[in-house]
Motif scaffolding. Structure first.
Motif, mmCIF file in Angstrom:
data_model
loop_
_atom_site.group_PDB
_atom_site.id
_atom_site.type_symbol
_atom_site.label_atom_id
_atom_site.label_comp_id
_atom_site.label_asym_id
_atom_site.label_seq_id
_atom_site.Cartn_x
_atom_site.Cartn_y
_atom_site.Cartn_z
ATOM 1 N N THR A 202 0.350 -0.858 -0.054
ATOM 2 C CA THR A 202 0.027 0.101 0.027
ATOM 3 C C THR A 202 0.947 1.274 0.274
ATOM 4 O O THR A 202 1.605 0.778 0.166
ATOM 5 C CB THR A 202 -0.743 -0.075 1.676
ATOM 6 N N TRP A 204 0.970 3.871 1.817
ATOM 7 C CA TRP A 204 0.830 3.975 2.739
ATOM 8 C C TRP A 204 2.103 3.592 4.055
ATOM 9 O O TRP A 204 2.969 3.909 4.686
ATOM 10 C CB TRP A 204 -0.289 3.450 4.175
ATOM 11 N N ARG A 207 5.169 5.358 2.206
ATOM 12 C CA ARG A 207 5.194 6.460 2.902
ATOM 13 C C ARG A 207 5.762 6.247 4.603
ATOM 14 O O ARG A 207 7.004 6.784 5.156
ATOM 15 C CB ARG A 207 4.000 7.134 2.846
ATOM 16 N N VAL A 228 1.908 10.881 8.720
ATOM 17 C CA VAL A 228 2.259 9.615 8.442
ATOM 18 C C VAL A 228 3.018 8.521 9.866
ATOM 19 O O VAL A 228 2.748 8.091 9.964
ATOM 20 C CB VAL A 228 4.081 9.231 8.117
ATOM 21 N N SER A 231 -0.198 8.440 11.899
ATOM 22 C CA SER A 231 -0.299 7.141 11.949
ATOM 23 C C SER A 231 0.164 5.911 12.895
ATOM 24 O O SER A 231 -0.864 5.075 13.063
ATOM 25 C CB SER A 231 -0.768 7.276 9.868
#
Length: 335
Positions: A202, A204, A207, A228, A231
């Motif tokens: 993904t 995410w 990142r 980021v 999260s």
């Protein structure tokens, strides 16, 4: 409409995404820990008569669950060049809140409140690290003290015995070939698979690796570094909640003084599993294997009658070797 930042992020995804993990899978990152685990199992199976039986294998799996799950959250944070010294304390706070509330109320509601508590503390960690740019080591060290003290104040340093089937269900499960696979073990495996997919497949995950590799370059590429980081700390806190639930299943007692070394044990599993303490390299599959290595080593040495102090020495030596290898590899890559 495609922007320059979109292009840069896409380039990062091509360079740091699944291909990077596949290279790591083929190299030392997974192969080394896996080889070490196999060697340890073979050595203890040949040297002791009680290691390779169904009861002991069941015990190894169950002993690995809580620290192994804590280590998954720790892996996410270390991948961003951070570290979480508060994860064990967050887990304990979540477990005692659940335990005390469950004694006097609905266990499902107690679990939900425990989840909110864990996420709230993780969010505080994430905001202090990402928006105020405070060092993760200092932030989590301070939060660890606050959270650990809060758990004791909330419970008056008393433990609570859990009588709820819902809260202890993770210690149950089917027996296959004499080996009991608890739902807690299944949850640990499922979390590893989901996080492994998220990190390798993904945007995410791309990142997360990019921020850990070089946060300034990631920012220039258009990645919202603060988001980021926040999260990552929130997702890690959710994982700590699952570890709290597993701990209540393993020992149906919410104890504010339990799992005192959860943070150090989780860091050990991450490092031995091949994730770099400098960030940007490694993954949860290695951490899964690392947690098994630590448990197999401790269990095997116990079966062999080795004193617990020498077990700590052996674990410490493993950590130093893993960090040394990581340092040498990183130096070779930067030449």
């Amino acid at each position: 409409m495609t922007t320059a930042h979109d292009v840069d992020v896409a380039a990062l995804e091509r360079g740091l995404g699944p291909r990077r993990d596949l290279r790591g899978l083929a190299s030392h990152q997974i192969a080394g820990p896996l080889a070490a685990l196999i060697v340890a199992i073979v050595v203890f199976a040949l040297s002791t008569s009680t290691f390779f039986n169904s009861e002991n294998l069941s015990l190894i799996a169950q002993q690995s669950v809580v620290v192994g799950t804590l280590a998954l959250g720790q892996t996410l944070i270390i991948l961003t060049s951070g570290i979480d010294l508060a994860n064990g304390a967050i887990m304990v706070l979540g477990s005692v809140v659940i335990g005390k509330m469950a004694v006097h109320g609905n266990p499902v509601l107690a679990a939900l409140v425990g989840l909110v508590i864990c996420v709230a503390v993780g969010s505080v960690n994430g905001m202090l690290v990402s928006f105020l740019k405070l060092p993760p080591f200092i932030v989590t060290l301070g939060v660890m003290s606050v959270v650990a003290a809060s758990a004791r104040l909330y419970t008056s340093s008393q433990s609570y015995t859990i009588g709820s089937d819902f809260l202890t269900v993770l210690n149950e499960g089917p027996t296959v070939g004499g080996v009991t696979i608890t739902y807690g073990v299944m949850l640990w495996i499922a979390l590893t698979a989901v996080l492994g997919y998220a990190l390798s497949q993904t945007s995410w995950g791309v990142r997360v690796y990019a921020v850990g590799d070089n946060d300034k370059a990631a920012a220039l590429a258009g990645i919202k570094v603060k988001r980021v980081l926040l999260s990552v700390y929130v997702v890690a806190a959710v994982i700590y909640f699952f570890a709290a639930w597993q701990a209540l299943g393993r020992t149906p007692t919410a104890d504010p003084s339990g799992y005192a070394n959860g943070n150090l044990d989780s860091i050990t599993a991450v490092v031995i599993g091949g994730t770099s303490l400098f960030g940007g390299r490694g993954g949860v599959l290695g951490t899964f294997i690392g947690a098994l290595i630590v448990t197999v080593l401790q269990n095997g040495l116990t079966q062999a009658g080795i004193d617990s102090l020498y077990q700590q020495v052996a674990t410490g030596v493993l950590v130093v070797i893993a960090v040394g290898v990581d340092h040498l590899v990183r130096r070779r890559q930067t030449r």
